[in-house]
Design a protein around this motif. Structure first.
Motif, PDB file in Angstrom:
ATOM      1  N   SER A   1       0.963  -1.257   0.427  1.00 21.49           N
ATOM      2  CA  SER A   1       0.052   0.177  -0.123  1.00 21.49           C
ATOM      3  C   SER A   1       0.864   1.060   0.184  1.00 21.49           C
ATOM      4  CB  SER A   1      -0.664   0.020   1.105  1.00 21.49           C
ATOM      5  OG  SER A   1      -1.782  -0.766   1.640  1.00 21.49           O
ATOM      6  N   GLN A   2       0.147   1.920  -0.332  1.00 24.79           N
ATOM      7  CA  GLN A   2       0.950   3.224  -0.072  1.00 24.79           C
ATOM      8  C   GLN A   2       1.393   3.845   0.810  1.00 24.79           C
ATOM      9  OE1 GLN A   2       0.702   6.449   1.151  1.00 24.79           O
ATOM     10  NE2 GLN A   2       1.675   7.739   0.116  1.00 24.79           N
ATOM     11  N   ASN A   3       2.726   3.980   0.428  1.00 24.79           N
ATOM     12  CA  ASN A   3       3.787   4.804   2.044  1.00 24.79           C
ATOM     13  C   ASN A   3       4.379   3.713   3.186  1.00 24.79           C
ATOM     14  OD1 ASN A   3       4.758   6.767   3.340  1.00 24.79           O
ATOM     15  ND2 ASN A   3       3.353   6.906   4.815  1.00 24.79           N
ATOM     16  N   ASP A   4       3.955   1.982   2.423  1.00 24.51           N
ATOM     17  CA  ASP A   4       4.637   0.941   2.785  1.00 24.51           C
ATOM     18  C   ASP A   4       5.654   0.998   3.265  1.00 24.51           C
ATOM     19  OD1 ASP A   4       2.268  -0.277   3.881  1.00 24.51           O
ATOM     20  OD2 ASP A   4       2.832  -1.451   2.020  1.00 24.51           O
ATOM     21  N   LYS A   5       6.532   1.124   4.013  1.00 25.69           N
ATOM     22  CA  LYS A   5       8.161   1.167   4.446  1.00 25.69           C
ATOM     23  C   LYS A   5       8.392  -0.524   4.211  1.00 25.69           C
ATOM     24  CE  LYS A   5       8.118   4.984   5.397  1.00 25.69           C
ATOM     25  NZ  LYS A   5       6.158   5.476   5.703  1.00 25.69           N
TER      26      LYS A   5
ATOM     27  N   LYS B   1       7.625  -5.122   3.635  1.00 17.33           N
ATOM     28  CA  LYS B   1       6.057  -5.867   3.730  1.00 17.33           C
ATOM     29  C   LYS B   1       6.095  -7.224   4.485  1.00 17.33           C
ATOM     30  CE  LYS B   1       2.649  -7.909   1.299  1.00 17.33           C
ATOM     31  NZ  LYS B   1       1.628  -8.173   1.843  1.00 17.33           N
TER      32      LYS B   1
END
Length: 142
Positions: A122-126, A128
């Motif tokens: 997802s957006q802005n995930d640093k 997984k």
């Protein structure tokens, strides 16, 4: 009598699959469950508790790079991914280091079958994090 309040910490645990220690492990949970039910006869109160089947299940939580490593090992063995590897060949070894009066403990989960994993971000995930649920056939200590 001596009491020691030091419990085992996450840092004291190591997990091995395919003769490789999981370096990107974020969590591991495994359980043994026995089906139980109240046994009834005359009246409306139970007269005992009846045991049934035993079930072993767990959940592995790793970073995506560790999932890629597991899938690469599966491909090297001739399988599409970790989900295709037969349960007969997967063993998870969990070791808890000794310390503060507690002994070394090793749990061996045999007959492990991984059932699913997800992909995507997802957006802005640093990073997984991937959860991989599994069933297994037996739990023993070394």
């Amino acid at each position: 009598m001596q009491f020691d309040s030091q419990e085992v910490a996450y840092a004291d645990m190591s997990v091995r699959i395919f003769d490789s220690t999981l370096a990107k492990l974020r969590g591991l949970g495994y359980e043994k469950e026995t089906e139980t039910e109240a046994l009834y006869a005359a009246g409306n109160q139970p007269i005992g508790i009846q045991d049934g089947n035993v079930k072993y299940s767990g959940n592995l939580k790793v970073l995506n790079g560790e999932l890629q490593k597991l899938n690469a090992a599966a491909k090297a063995a001739g399988y599409a991914d970790i989900l295709e590897v037969p349960y007969q060949v997967i063993v998870i070894t969990v070791t808890y280091r000794e310390g503060f009066g507690r002994p070394l403990q090793t749990d061996v989960l045999r007959g492990v079958k991984f059932s699913k994993y997800d992909k995507g971000m997802s957006q802005n995930d640093k990073f997984k994090e991937v959860e991989i649920p599994f069933l297994y056939l037996s739990l023993s200590d070394k």
